[in-house]
Design a protein around this motif. Structure first.
Motif, PDB file in Angstrom:
ATOM      1  N   HIS A 138      45.591  29.768  44.328  1.00 47.10           N
ATOM      2  CA  HIS A 138      45.325  28.404  44.772  1.00 47.10           C
ATOM      3  C   HIS A 138      45.576  28.174  46.254  1.00 47.10           C
ATOM      4  CE1 HIS A 138      44.625  27.246  40.613  1.00 47.10           C
ATOM      5  NE2 HIS A 138      45.635  28.030  40.315  1.00 47.10           N
ATOM      6  N   ILE A 139      46.023  29.207  46.951  1.00 43.83           N
ATOM      7  CA  ILE A 139      46.067  29.172  48.416  1.00 43.83           C
ATOM      8  C   ILE A 139      45.206  30.307  48.950  1.00 43.83           C
ATOM      9  CG2 ILE A 139      47.528  29.226  50.464  1.00 43.83           C
ATOM     10  CD1 ILE A 139      49.844  28.200  48.799  1.00 43.83           C
ATOM     11  N   HIS A 140      45.634  31.531  48.692  1.00 45.50           N
ATOM     12  CA  HIS A 140      44.887  32.703  49.159  1.00 45.50           C
ATOM     13  C   HIS A 140      43.457  32.709  48.605  1.00 45.50           C
ATOM     14  CE1 HIS A 140      44.674  36.799  50.742  1.00 45.50           C
ATOM     15  NE2 HIS A 140      44.078  37.156  49.617  1.00 45.50           N
ATOM     16  N   PHE A 141      43.285  32.365  47.364  1.00 44.74           N
ATOM     17  CA  PHE A 141      42.031  32.168  46.645  1.00 44.74           C
ATOM     18  C   PHE A 141      41.558  33.402  45.870  1.00 44.74           C
ATOM     19  CE2 PHE A 141      37.716  31.285  45.460  1.00 44.74           C
ATOM     20  CZ  PHE A 141      37.716  29.915  45.242  1.00 44.74           C
ATOM     21  N   GLN A 142      41.820  33.350  44.560  1.00 42.08           N
ATOM     22  CA  GLN A 142      41.254  34.294  43.598  1.00 42.08           C
ATOM     23  C   GLN A 142      41.215  33.616  42.231  1.00 42.08           C
ATOM     24  OE1 GLN A 142      43.151  38.169  43.542  1.00 42.08           O
ATOM     25  NE2 GLN A 142      42.121  38.840  45.396  1.00 42.08           N
ATOM     26  N   TYR A 143      40.850  34.388  41.203  1.00 44.25           N
ATOM     27  CA  TYR A 143      40.745  33.850  39.840  1.00 44.25           C
ATOM     28  C   TYR A 143      41.635  34.638  38.882  1.00 44.25           C
ATOM     29  CZ  TYR A 143      36.652  31.185  41.391  1.00 44.25           C
ATOM     30  OH  TYR A 143      35.810  30.316  42.038  1.00 44.25           O
ATOM     31  N   ASN A 144      42.849  34.949  39.304  1.00 41.19           N
ATOM     32  CA  ASN A 144      43.737  35.738  38.453  1.00 41.19           C
ATOM     33  C   ASN A 144      44.206  34.976  37.223  1.00 41.19           C
ATOM     34  OD1 ASN A 144      44.325  38.425  39.929  1.00 41.19           O
ATOM     35  ND2 ASN A 144      44.504  36.881  41.537  1.00 41.19           N
ATOM     36  N   GLY A 145      44.289  33.652  37.296  1.00 35.89           N
ATOM     37  CA  GLY A 145      44.707  32.874  36.140  1.00 35.89           C
ATOM     38  C   GLY A 145      43.765  33.071  34.969  1.00 35.89           C
ATOM     39  N   PHE A 146      42.476  33.077  35.243  1.00 35.90           N
ATOM     40  CA  PHE A 146      41.464  33.321  34.208  1.00 35.90           C
ATOM     41  C   PHE A 146      41.614  34.721  33.620  1.00 35.90           C
ATOM     42  CE2 PHE A 146      37.230  35.352  33.696  1.00 35.90           C
ATOM     43  CZ  PHE A 146      36.844  34.739  32.518  1.00 35.90           C
ATOM     44  N   LEU A 147      41.808  35.707  34.477  1.00 37.85           N
ATOM     45  CA  LEU A 147      41.931  37.089  34.021  1.00 37.85           C
ATOM     46  C   LEU A 147      43.233  37.312  33.263  1.00 37.85           C
ATOM     47  CD1 LEU A 147      40.633  38.692  37.323  1.00 37.85           C
ATOM     48  CD2 LEU A 147      39.406  38.632  35.147  1.00 37.85           C
ATOM     49  N   MET A 148      44.321  36.720  33.754  1.00 40.37           N
ATOM     50  CA  MET A 148      45.581  36.842  33.028  1.00 40.37           C
ATOM     51  C   MET A 148      45.494  36.129  31.688  1.00 40.37           C
ATOM     52  SD  MET A 148      47.310  38.826  34.863  1.00 40.37           S
ATOM     53  CE  MET A 148      48.604  38.818  33.632  1.00 40.37           C
TER      54      MET A 148
END
Length: 515
Positions: A152-162
């Protein structure tokens, strides 16, 4: 009947998730890394071009290098985009975001995709023994500062993958092995870096799902599991096989030419290896030996040289692969000999730790792959509490250099301190209320060390991070000026590498002794 969380736990988790979402919205205007540009390009690519061009298009430097399910996911996120801002899905993409709505849309897609993480956490509220998990364990996942920083700062979608990984682990905990294997296959088709956990999945599912049930039934289950996994991979890759693009696709997914190190070195085993190489090179040069310093030296922070070593042997991808498997072997033996669902979270987390410690071109963000699952079992015992308390702080602190602008500095510090305070109060309250879990009943007068979730050595190690921060922020420039600009980052990587190495050894020891 599937195990579900109690209404009170579910409601509390949803409130915690809502509060975390409010924090995410406050982070919308913060720093955005190049990953923001990568994903906004993938949004446009998957929307504007047919699938047969997704892995061949080279009109941008941000080429698609995630597996097909993530490309389909980007396509799904792009569908409402034209109604918000047409430039979101235009090829070529604009050089910079055209409006605040543009930025808000992409930020909201990350927050929206976190709903899968919430759903998985609610399902995991009860473990394999139908025992209610402490709410704090769920909160530690939903409020992970490392996840907030990276996504949510750096920007990726790890929450979805986790969320996918935790969903798979939920099914395995509940004995639904077929569903767990299929969901893990979907995860691999979304992000291939989770392949490091595949050996544990294979051994566990083979022994727990297929073996010990008679030859005919076991063979039938093996065929069923194989058919389910093959079906998932077929849905992901069959179109690109038809287009004749598999070689191109695989070269995108596995670019071994990028070198052993990422641009910011993950705090793992290879940090110590290259530091030792530089020390040996320095000593030998002082003794009069002619030692050549590679162009992509450690102190320059460059990426792409697969052998930036002066003295020690070159490290190749096959070397790292063999080391990962070797490190994982005790876990695989345990999973084969006595496959118990109550240990699956710990085994998978350890496999991801092995990949992080010894893998090729490891990203620092990959520490999420084991810190998030370990949060779910962090309160199983005082030993687990001690380990997670240290690991979670080290993991988050190791990500600090990702946010290098001054305006984000108070945010990352506040996120880590808040999480640390949450663990301190939560762990103390839990073990004070449940003395049988930890042995000694605690009261409010106990000191932080007497609370037993950290000892003097680990406390001293954690306090050392303050010294590193003071050096990096206040003294480094005054001492060295513009020289050695990468030294603070090197110190953070090495120092956090000590904590990560301890975590890996602790996990290995626990698995050998208790599973």
């Amino acid at each position: 009947m599937a195990a579900t969380s109690s209404p009170s736990t579910a409601a509390a988790a949803m409130w915690a998730f809502a509060a975390a979402t409010c924090v995410k919205l406050l982070l919308v205007p913060t720093y955005r890394s190049t990953d923001f540009d990568v994903h906004r390009y993938w949004l446009a690519l998957t929307h504007a071009l047919p699938a047969r061009q997704w892995y061949t298009d080279a009109s941008s430097q941000w080429t698609l290098d995630y597996p097909p399910f993530f490309a389909y996911f980007s396509r799904l996120l792009s569908l409402p985009a034209p109604f918000v801002d047409a430039s979101l899905v235009a090829i070529p993409v604009p050089a910079a975001p055209s409006s605040s709505v543009y930025i808000l849309y992409l930020r909201l897609t990350v927050a929206f995709s976190d709903l899968l993480l919430l759903a998985s956490v609610l399902l995991l509220a009860r473990d394999a023994r139908r025992r209610q998990r402490p709410f704090l364990a769920l909160l530690l996942v939903l409020w992970s500062p490392a996840l907030l920083i990276v996504d949510h700062i750096h920007f990726q979608y790890n929450g979805f993958l986790m969320g996918l990984l935790l969903l798979s682990l939920h099914f395995l905990e509940q004995g639904k092995d077929l569903a767990g294997g299929v969901v893990f296959a979907a995860l691999l088709c979304s992000k291939h870096l989770f392949l490091v956990a595949a050996p544990v999945y294979f051994v566990y599912l083979f022994r727990h799902y297929c073996c010990g049930r008679g030859l005919a039934r076991g063979l039938g289950r093996l065929v069923l599991m194989g058919a389910g996994v093959v079906a998932v991979f077929a849905m992901a890759f069959a179109p690109f096989v038809y287009y004749g693009q598999m070689q191109q696709l695989l070269s995108r997914l596995f670019p071994f030419g990028r070198g052993l190190f990422h641009a910011y070195w993950a705090p793992n085993f290879w940090v110590f290896y290259i530091v030792l190489d530089k020390i040996l090179a320095f000593l030998l040069r002082r003794l009069g030996f002619s030692i050549e310093i590679p162009e992509a030296s450690f102190t320059r922070g460059l990426v792409g040289d697969s052998s930036p070593f002066s003295v020690l042997p070159k490290v190749t991808p096959i070397t790292t692969f063999l080391l990962v498997i070797l490190a994982m072997t005790p876990c695989l033996v345990k999973a084969f000999a006595n496959p118990q669902s109550k240990h699956i979270i710990r085994w998978v987390a350890y496999a991801c730790s092995c990949g992080f410690m010894f893998g090729w071109h490891v990203h620092e963000k990959a520490s999420l792959h084991f810190t998030i699952p370990l949060a779910l079992i962090a309160m199983d015992s005082l030993d687990d509490v001690r380990h997670y308390f240290l690991l979670s702080i080290v993991s988050c602190y190791s990500l600090f250099p990702l946010l290098f602008e001054d305006q984000e500095y108070p945010i990352k510090v506040l996120l880590l301190l808040t999480y640390g305070a949450l663990m301190w109060v939560g762990f103390s309250s839990h073990f004070a209320a449940n003395p049988a879990t930890g042995g000694k009943k605690l009261d409010a007068s106990d000191s932080i060390v007497e609370k037993k979730f950290t000892g003097w050595i680990s406390l001293g190690y954690l306090l050392g991070m303050f010294a590193i921060e003071f050096w990096s922020r206040l003294f480094h420039h005054h001492v060295f000026g513009d020289r050695l600009p990468f030294l603070p980052l090197m110190i953070v990587s090495v120092y956090c590498g000590i904590g990560m190495m301890y975590s890996w050894i602790w996990q290995l020891s626990w698995i050998i002794r208790h599973t």
